[in-house]
Motif scaffolding. Structure first.
Motif, PDB file in Angstrom:
ATOM      1  N   UNK A  99      41.149 -24.854  34.897  1.00 52.06           N
ATOM      2  CA  UNK A  99      41.998 -25.681  34.032  1.00 52.06           C
ATOM      3  C   UNK A  99      42.455 -24.904  32.805  1.00 52.06           C
ATOM      4  N   UNK A 100      41.705 -23.878  32.444  1.00 50.26           N
ATOM      5  CA  UNK A 100      42.009 -23.066  31.273  1.00 50.26           C
ATOM      6  C   UNK A 100      42.741 -21.799  31.672  1.00 50.26           C
ATOM      7  N   UNK A 101      43.438 -21.205  30.706  1.00 54.20           N
ATOM      8  CA  UNK A 101      43.896 -19.829  30.841  1.00 54.20           C
ATOM      9  C   UNK A 101      42.754 -18.931  30.356  1.00 54.20           C
ATOM     10  N   UNK A 102      42.759 -17.677  30.792  1.00 55.12           N
ATOM     11  CA  UNK A 102      41.687 -16.766  30.423  1.00 55.12           C
ATOM     12  C   UNK A 102      42.267 -15.527  29.747  1.00 55.12           C
ATOM     13  N   UNK A 103      41.508 -14.961  28.825  1.00 54.83           N
ATOM     14  CA  UNK A 103      41.892 -13.726  28.151  1.00 54.83           C
ATOM     15  C   UNK A 103      40.731 -12.745  28.242  1.00 54.83           C
ATOM     16  N   UNK A 104      41.007 -11.550  28.748  1.00 57.90           N
ATOM     17  CA  UNK A 104      39.975 -10.519  28.927  1.00 57.90           C
ATOM     18  C   UNK A 104      39.837  -9.743  27.622  1.00 57.90           C
ATOM     19  N   UNK A 105      38.640  -9.587  27.139  1.00 55.27           N
ATOM     20  CA  UNK A 105      38.394  -8.904  25.872  1.00 55.27           C
ATOM     21  C   UNK A 105      38.963  -7.492  25.877  1.00 55.27           C
ATOM     22  N   UNK A 106      39.891  -7.224  24.958  1.00 59.80           N
ATOM     23  CA  UNK A 106      40.516  -5.916  24.892  1.00 59.80           C
ATOM     24  C   UNK A 106      39.578  -4.818  24.426  1.00 59.80           C
ATOM     25  N   UNK A 107      38.596  -5.159  23.613  1.00 58.40           N
ATOM     26  CA  UNK A 107      37.650  -4.147  23.125  1.00 58.40           C
ATOM     27  C   UNK A 107      36.818  -3.599  24.287  1.00 58.40           C
ATOM     28  N   UNK A 108      36.403  -4.486  25.185  1.00 63.53           N
ATOM     29  CA  UNK A 108      35.682  -4.027  26.376  1.00 63.53           C
ATOM     30  C   UNK A 108      36.552  -3.074  27.202  1.00 63.53           C
ATOM     31  N   UNK A 109      37.817  -3.412  27.349  1.00 58.58           N
ATOM     32  CA  UNK A 109      38.722  -2.582  28.132  1.00 58.58           C
ATOM     33  C   UNK A 109      38.931  -1.226  27.475  1.00 58.58           C
ATOM     34  N   UNK A 110      39.099  -1.205  26.159  1.00 60.45           N
ATOM     35  CA  UNK A 110      39.256   0.060  25.454  1.00 60.45           C
ATOM     36  C   UNK A 110      38.024   0.940  25.623  1.00 60.45           C
ATOM     37  N   UNK A 111      36.865   0.323  25.601  1.00 58.87           N
ATOM     38  CA  UNK A 111      35.615   1.066  25.776  1.00 58.87           C
ATOM     39  C   UNK A 111      35.559   1.701  27.174  1.00 58.87           C
ATOM     40  N   UNK A 126      46.034   8.946  32.207  1.00 60.80           N
ATOM     41  CA  UNK A 126      46.560   7.584  32.249  1.00 60.80           C
ATOM     42  C   UNK A 126      45.692   6.628  31.442  1.00 60.80           C
ATOM     43  N   UNK A 127      44.360   6.860  31.441  1.00 60.09           N
ATOM     44  CA  UNK A 127      43.448   5.969  30.724  1.00 60.09           C
ATOM     45  C   UNK A 127      43.674   6.063  29.222  1.00 60.09           C
ATOM     46  N   UNK A 128      43.871   7.280  28.726  1.00 56.12           N
ATOM     47  CA  UNK A 128      44.155   7.458  27.303  1.00 56.12           C
ATOM     48  C   UNK A 128      45.468   6.791  26.918  1.00 56.12           C
ATOM     49  N   UNK A 129      46.463   6.940  27.754  1.00 53.83           N
ATOM     50  CA  UNK A 129      47.767   6.335  27.472  1.00 53.83           C
ATOM     51  C   UNK A 129      47.703   4.812  27.576  1.00 53.83           C
ATOM     52  N   UNK A 130      46.916   4.289  28.517  1.00 57.16           N
ATOM     53  CA  UNK A 130      46.758   2.836  28.615  1.00 57.16           C
ATOM     54  C   UNK A 130      46.061   2.289  27.371  1.00 57.16           C
ATOM     55  N   UNK A 131      45.057   2.997  26.883  1.00 62.90           N
ATOM     56  CA  UNK A 131      44.391   2.568  25.659  1.00 62.90           C
ATOM     57  C   UNK A 131      45.375   2.536  24.501  1.00 62.90           C
ATOM     58  N   UNK A 132      46.218   3.557  24.408  1.00 63.64           N
ATOM     59  CA  UNK A 132      47.230   3.572  23.354  1.00 63.64           C
ATOM     60  C   UNK A 132      48.193   2.413  23.466  1.00 63.64           C
ATOM     61  N   UNK A 133      48.566   2.061  24.706  1.00 64.08           N
ATOM     62  CA  UNK A 133      49.470   0.928  24.912  1.00 64.08           C
ATOM     63  C   UNK A 133      48.814  -0.377  24.482  1.00 64.08           C
ATOM     64  N   UNK A 134      47.528  -0.572  24.815  1.00 65.79           N
ATOM     65  CA  UNK A 134      46.836  -1.794  24.409  1.00 65.79           C
ATOM     66  C   UNK A 134      46.784  -1.907  22.888  1.00 65.79           C
ATOM     67  N   UNK A 135      46.527  -0.819  22.210  1.00 67.85           N
ATOM     68  CA  UNK A 135      46.480  -0.837  20.746  1.00 67.85           C
ATOM     69  C   UNK A 135      47.865  -1.132  20.174  1.00 67.85           C
ATOM     70  N   UNK A 136      48.882  -0.541  20.764  1.00 62.85           N
ATOM     71  CA  UNK A 136      50.261  -0.815  20.337  1.00 62.85           C
ATOM     72  C   UNK A 136      50.591  -2.301  20.512  1.00 62.85           C
ATOM     73  N   UNK A 137      50.222  -2.852  21.665  1.00 59.78           N
ATOM     74  CA  UNK A 137      50.486  -4.272  21.923  1.00 59.78           C
ATOM     75  C   UNK A 137      49.684  -5.159  20.982  1.00 59.78           C
ATOM     76  N   UNK A 161      55.084  -4.554  29.166  1.00 58.34           N
ATOM     77  CA  UNK A 161      54.640  -4.896  30.517  1.00 58.34           C
ATOM     78  C   UNK A 161      55.068  -3.825  31.515  1.00 58.34           C
ATOM     79  N   UNK A 162      56.279  -3.328  31.376  1.00 56.16           N
ATOM     80  CA  UNK A 162      56.780  -2.300  32.291  1.00 56.16           C
ATOM     81  C   UNK A 162      55.936  -1.032  32.196  1.00 56.16           C
ATOM     82  N   UNK A 163      55.631  -0.600  30.988  1.00 54.58           N
ATOM     83  CA  UNK A 163      54.808   0.603  30.811  1.00 54.58           C
ATOM     84  C   UNK A 163      53.372   0.368  31.270  1.00 54.58           C
ATOM     85  N   UNK A 164      52.870  -0.818  31.032  1.00 57.93           N
ATOM     86  CA  UNK A 164      51.520  -1.189  31.484  1.00 57.93           C
ATOM     87  C   UNK A 164      51.421  -1.044  32.996  1.00 57.93           C
ATOM     88  N   UNK A 165      52.360  -1.615  33.720  1.00 57.41           N
ATOM     89  CA  UNK A 165      52.322  -1.569  35.185  1.00 57.41           C
ATOM     90  C   UNK A 165      52.450  -0.138  35.694  1.00 57.41           C
TER      91      UNK A 165
END
Length: 283
Positions: A99-111, A126-137, A161-165
């Motif tokens: 019934x709820x929407x969910x949000x995944x903790x970004x700090x866990x993902x960055x770690x 790619x992992x370093x660049x993805x971390x940079x994208x999450x921080x930018x977002x 979203x395009x860069x994330x994918x």
């Protein structure tokens, strides 16, 4: 003055019994919150392992105990039927709460991204660049929230979203045929980003809410570990752990409102337990 463990447990049990109206009040308030932070942590009790479950916001805390099952999560009485956003880690036990929407903790993902990149920087760019994208977002969402905006600019979100994918797909492709332990970890992480895009980017699609991290829950649940260490690593009884969860819910919520523990306990034992007046302070 030395106080026996049995005496302290008895006082805590009495306090827990007096707090039923408080727990009902917090439960009802949390059900109306636009976002709730959820977490769970193991606790030793009666020579076995139990879990303390948490649902909280910046101003409210509700803890209860059980195992790690979906039924135990539901027993807190907050998350079943909740229709806001549940901010959490990647534990699959929350998946039944549809019934709820969910949000995944970004700090866990960055770690996780940092750990992968640091172990094999030449292969996991790619992992370093993805971390940079999450921080930018994250920063874009924070700026929008501070400006009173309920959504990111459509072009900004589309670009993110395009860069994330592209990065998630690149991470999977770069490790798909490599047969190393690190490559296996990279594939698992890249697939997580591809499969759970909605959860991971929830903070960007709902910038009006401060939901990038689950730090609120991690801070709130930390006293469980502190108390366990001071109790010799284990609660003597399951009931004692349950009483602790109730009393800690009360003291934590009071502290979030600037009420001292002593003052809150004095009110409780004088027959007038402090109650949170709302989801957050007025104004």
């Amino acid at each position: 003055m030395n106080v026996s463990a049995g005496f302290a447990a008895g006082i805590r049990g009495k306090a827990a019994r007096l707090l039923a109206p408080f727990m009902d009040r917090v439960r009802e308030l949390l059900k109306t919150a636009p976002a709730v932070h959820a977490d769970e942590t193991p606790a030793r009790a009666a020579a076995g392992t139990r879990y303390v479950h948490l649902a909280c916001t910046r101003y409210l805390t509700l803890m209860h105990t059980g195992d790690r099952s979906a039924e135990a999560i539901d027993a807190g009485g907050v998350l079943p039927g909740y229709t806001g956003i549940i901010v959490r880690d990647g534990y699959a036990g929350y998946g039944h709460l549809t019934d709820a929407l969910h949000a995944w903790c970004g700090v866990h993902l960055l770690r996780d991204l940092k750990g992968l990149y640091d172990f094999e920087p030449g292969k996991q760019e790619w992992a370093s660049r993805m971390a940079g994208l999450l921080i930018e977002a994250r920063d874009a969402a924070s700026a929008a929230r501070q400006a009173g905006e309920s959504a990111l600019d459509a072009a900004v979100l589309e670009d993110l979203v395009s860069r994330y994918r592209a990065l998630a797909a690149a991470g999977l492709a770069a490790n798909l045929y490599r047969r190393t332990v690190t490559a296996k970890d990279a594939r698992r992480l890249a697939r997580r980003f591809l499969s759970f895009e909605d959860l991971i980017l929830r903070f960007a699609t709902r910038p009006d809410l401060d939901i990038f991290s689950n730090n609120e829950a991690e801070r709130t649940i930390r006293p469980v570990k502190v108390q366990q260490r001071s109790s010799g690593g284990c609660w003597r009884t399951i009931e004692g752990l349950a009483d602790f969860a109730v009393v800690q819910s009360y003291l934590s919520t009071a502290a979030k409102w600037g009420i001292s523990k002593l003052g809150a306990l004095r009110d409780l034992f004088n027959g007038h337990p402090w109650m949170p007046p709302g989801l957050r302070p007025a104004g």
